[in-house]
Design a protein around this motif. Structure first.
Motif, short mmCIF file in Angstrom:
data_model
loop_
_atom_site.label_atom_id
_atom_site.label_comp_id
_atom_site.label_asym_id
_atom_site.label_seq_id
_atom_site.Cartn_x
_atom_site.Cartn_y
_atom_site.Cartn_z
N VAL A 150 -11.79 -5.76 7.17
CA VAL A 150 -10.45 -6.01 8.17
C VAL A 150 -11.14 -7.14 9.26
O VAL A 150 -12.05 -6.86 9.90
CB VAL A 150 -9.99 -5.00 8.96
N LYS A 164 -9.49 1.43 0.36
CA LYS A 164 -7.96 1.71 -0.12
C LYS A 164 -7.80 0.65 -1.10
O LYS A 164 -8.13 -0.46 -0.86
CB LYS A 164 -7.26 1.87 1.11
N ILE A 179 -5.07 -1.89 -2.38
CA ILE A 179 -3.36 -2.57 -2.23
C ILE A 179 -3.16 -3.16 -3.47
O ILE A 179 -3.84 -3.40 -4.38
CB ILE A 179 -3.63 -3.58 -0.94
N PHE A 229 -1.07 -0.27 6.97
CA PHE A 229 -2.01 1.15 7.11
C PHE A 229 -1.92 1.94 8.38
O PHE A 229 -2.40 3.12 8.37
CB PHE A 229 -3.59 0.90 7.01
N VAL A 285 -9.75 -2.75 -0.60
CA VAL A 285 -10.04 -3.60 0.70
C VAL A 285 -11.36 -3.11 1.29
O VAL A 285 -11.90 -2.02 1.28
CB VAL A 285 -9.05 -2.91 1.78
N TYR A 300 0.79 -1.29 0.09
CA TYR A 300 0.04 -0.01 0.04
C TYR A 300 1.04 1.08 0.14
O TYR A 300 1.61 1.41 0.86
CB TYR A 300 -0.88 -0.08 1.18
N ASP A 310 -7.65 4.31 8.09
CA ASP A 310 -8.69 3.33 7.97
C ASP A 310 -8.54 2.72 6.36
O ASP A 310 -8.73 3.32 5.33
CB ASP A 310 -10.26 3.92 7.85
N PRO A 311 -8.52 1.32 6.42
CA PRO A 311 -8.41 0.73 5.06
C PRO A 311 -9.39 0.45 4.19
O PRO A 311 -9.10 0.14 3.33
CB PRO A 311 -7.33 -0.75 5.46
N ALA A 340 -3.41 -5.65 8.16
CA ALA A 340 -4.23 -4.10 8.03
C ALA A 340 -3.23 -3.11 9.02
O ALA A 340 -3.00 -1.96 8.39
CB ALA A 340 -5.40 -4.34 8.56
#
Length: 179
Positions: free
Chosen positions: A140, A126, A128, A118, A137, A64, A122-123, A114
């Protein structure tokens, strides 16, 4: 053992209770469970509420931006996997049917992956990079911590749909098991 369930049957080519390097050739010669096997189980079993297949690809790097995690376990799972294995999602959600059927590049990250990728960001939503492909994503998992039985270390895992995995690798050659 809660994660594994007490009413689930696992089919795998290698036993869980042996060192994977012992009797390697004996077990390597066995075929991997595949989608055809899964379909037979789904069609012929009168007692099955759900069945799923997962392929595992250990030791991958996920990125990421300028962060990366080495040694993540990637698992390509069929749609009913979350009915078979308890996946406690802390943020986000599981794959929807459309994402699974179309092999849309979506990912659910283990807690450790995660956190390392990150930090405080906040993933969810997002992108990757896996195998040079972008994956959004969507979830999580809660932190798993120490576990007596490690089918796959969820904290270090990235889950993608089986149909996404088929676009990236030869899933028949990957380590596979069905439930």
């Amino acid at each position: 053992f809660d994660k594994l369930g007490n009413d689930v049957v696992y089919i795998e080519k290698r036993p869980w209770n042996e060192n994977p390097h012992e009797n390697y050739w004996k077990y390597a010669a066995r075929p991997n469970p595949d989608l055809e096997d899964l379909e037979v189980i789904q069609d012929r079993s009168n007692y099955t509420e759900a069945a799923a297949l997962a392929v595992y690809m250990p030791g991958r790097t996920v990125k990421y931006r300028s962060s990366n995690v080495r040694g993540a376990y990637i698992s390509g799972v069929t749609y009913d996997y979350n009915k078979m294995i308890q996946m406690d999602i802390e943020k986000g959600r599981y794959f929807n049917l459309f994402e699974h059927q179309k092999g849309v590049n979506r990912a659910i990250l283990g807690h450790k992956v995660a956190t390392e990728l990150f930090q405080e960001i906040d993933p969810i939503g997002k992108e990757i990079k896996l195998w040079g492909q972008n994956f959004t994503v969507i979830g999580v998992l809660e932190a798993e911590g120490q576990s007596i039985v490690k089918v796959i270390p969820f904290d270090q895992a990235i889950f993608i749909s089986h149909n996404s995995a088929k676009k990236l690798i030869n899933v028949g050659a990957a380590s596979a098991w069905g439930t």
